[in-house]
Design a protein around this motif. Structure first.
Motif, PDB file in Angstrom:
ATOM      1  N   UNK A 159     102.844  45.944  89.392  1.00  0.00           N
ATOM      2  CA  UNK A 159     103.495  45.800  88.097  1.00  0.00           C
ATOM      3  C   UNK A 159     102.629  46.402  86.999  1.00  0.00           C
ATOM      4  N   UNK A 160     103.277  46.729  85.900  1.00  0.00           N
ATOM      5  CA  UNK A 160     102.555  47.106  84.695  1.00  0.00           C
ATOM      6  C   UNK A 160     102.526  45.887  83.795  1.00  0.00           C
ATOM      7  N   UNK A 161     101.322  45.389  83.532  1.00  0.00           N
ATOM      8  CA  UNK A 161     101.151  44.239  82.644  1.00  0.00           C
ATOM      9  C   UNK A 161     100.954  44.743  81.220  1.00  0.00           C
ATOM     10  N   UNK A 162     101.785  44.244  80.291  1.00  0.00           N
ATOM     11  CA  UNK A 162     101.722  44.667  78.894  1.00  0.00           C
ATOM     12  C   UNK A 162     101.717  43.414  78.017  1.00  0.00           C
ATOM     13  N   UNK A 163     101.222  43.504  76.796  1.00  0.00           N
ATOM     14  CA  UNK A 163     101.295  42.336  75.909  1.00  0.00           C
ATOM     15  C   UNK A 163     102.745  41.963  75.626  1.00  0.00           C
ATOM     16  N   UNK A 164     103.019  40.678  75.507  1.00  0.00           N
ATOM     17  CA  UNK A 164     104.363  40.244  75.133  1.00  0.00           C
ATOM     18  C   UNK A 164     104.741  40.897  73.806  1.00  0.00           C
TER      19      UNK A 164
ATOM     20  N   UNK B  70      93.985  38.785  81.403  1.00  0.00           N
ATOM     21  CA  UNK B  70      93.443  38.154  80.206  1.00  0.00           C
ATOM     22  C   UNK B  70      93.195  39.152  79.093  1.00  0.00           C
ATOM     23  N   UNK B  71      92.698  40.327  79.444  1.00  0.00           N
ATOM     24  CA  UNK B  71      92.448  41.354  78.443  1.00  0.00           C
ATOM     25  C   UNK B  71      93.756  41.902  77.882  1.00  0.00           C
TER      26      UNK B  71
ATOM     27  N   UNK C 131     100.494  34.869  83.053  1.00  0.00           N
ATOM     28  CA  UNK C 131      99.550  34.537  81.977  1.00  0.00           C
ATOM     29  C   UNK C 131     100.310  34.538  80.661  1.00  0.00           C
ATOM     30  N   UNK C 132     100.179  33.504  79.861  1.00  0.00           N
ATOM     31  CA  UNK C 132     100.858  33.493  78.565  1.00  0.00           C
ATOM     32  C   UNK C 132     100.481  34.710  77.729  1.00  0.00           C
ATOM     33  N   UNK C 133     101.479  35.310  77.101  1.00  0.00           N
ATOM     34  CA  UNK C 133     101.225  36.473  76.264  1.00  0.00           C
ATOM     35  C   UNK C 133     101.272  37.780  77.013  1.00  0.00           C
TER      36      UNK C 133
END
Length: 286
Positions: A164-169, A227-228, A244-246
């Motif tokens: 997956x690509x994790x991005x900020x909410x 987290x980052x 992870x929240x956010x």
């Protein structure tokens, strides 16, 4: 010196009578005397002093006795350890695995295996795919659960994960159902360090897409990458994991990694290791 003679020496040191000791050991008296004489010649010292019909340890014999007892104890311990290793119900398995497999796959395997083999113990280690492959090759671990397939090791695939690509909410890509690495071109990327399997997979994806990532940070665990991302410091390519929240995670089209079991082919494996190896492979087939 041979351990049999050392044992005879200890028996004679305890009893002090050649005839009686020989009878207890079920050997001839001359045979025992010759064995002790050979041991003394080999060591270059007298081990016994004769006092009438009794043999007493000399000063040298008293010194040697302490070491002889340790020699025999070590040999006994070695035989015990080998017997345990040869027992598929009591041995130890050295298992190395990726950090990302320590929350679900590995605990489930250990739990289910120990239900049937409660006396089997495990020596666990975690690290990068590079570290894990070296541990197996060098004999510090018997088996490894890792990705991608290590060079020069036997391998059996266990499961395939969609990356997956994790991005900020709230990120422009957060509501997409599917993206490609090129969709995130120009974004600051948070990547695993070199030497980690996920980094090699990520680098291959970038090459295929013709993307030259702007690397903002490098980490050693997927949880750190998330987290980052949550802190708004960039985007990351991650395997499935705890949310992870956010952080929003979007499926990367065509991006997968296969987790597999690795071992050194042709190396002698204790029965317990071989039994666990077959167990893990059988689980992959179900």
């Amino acid at each position: 010196m041979d351990l049999q003679t050392v044992r005879w020496f200890l028996a004679l040191a305890e009893d002090g009578h050649v005839t009686q000791t020989a009878a207890e050991l079920r050997i001839s008296q001359p045979g025992l005397s010759r064995a002790v004489a050979r041991l003394e010649r080999e060591l270059g010292v007298r081990l016994f002093d004769r006092e009438g019909r009794t043999l007493r340890l000399s000063a040298y014999g008293a010194i040697f006795r302490r070491h002889a007892e340790r020699l025999v104890a070590e040999e006994r311990a070695a035989r015990h350890a080998l017997a345990q290793a040869a027992d598929p119900e009591r041995g130890e398995v050295g298992l190395a695995f990726l950090h990302t497999q320590g929350t679900a796959l590995v605990p489930e395997l250990l739990r289910d295996y120990r239900r049937e083999h409660p006396r089997v113990t495990f020596r666990l280690s975690q690290g990068s795919s590079e570290h894990i492959a070296a541990a197996v090759t060098e004999g510090r671990a018997d088996l490894a659960i890792t990705s991608p397939r290590p060079a020069d090791l036997a391998w059996h695939p266990l499961t395939t994960e969609r990356l997956r690509l994790a991005v900020p909410a709230g990120h422009r890509l957060a509501r997409r159902s599917r993206v490609r690495p090129s969709d995130a071109a120009g974004e600051p990327f948070i990547l695993m360090r070199a030497g980690y399997g996920l980094r090699s997979i990520t680098d291959a994806l970038f090459r295929e897409e013709g993307v030259r990532p702007d690397i903002a940070f490098e980490g050693e665990e997927a949880a750190t990458l998330r987290g980052l991302v949550a802190a708004g410091l960039g985007v990351a390519i991650v395997p499935p994991g705890e949310p992870v929240p956010g952080v929003a995670e979007v499926v990367l089209a065509g991006a997968r990694r296969t987790i597999g079991l690795a071992w050194v082919d042709g190396r002698t494996r204790p029965p317990v290791v071989e039994d666990f190896r077959r167990f893990v492979i059988s689980r992959a087939a179900t």
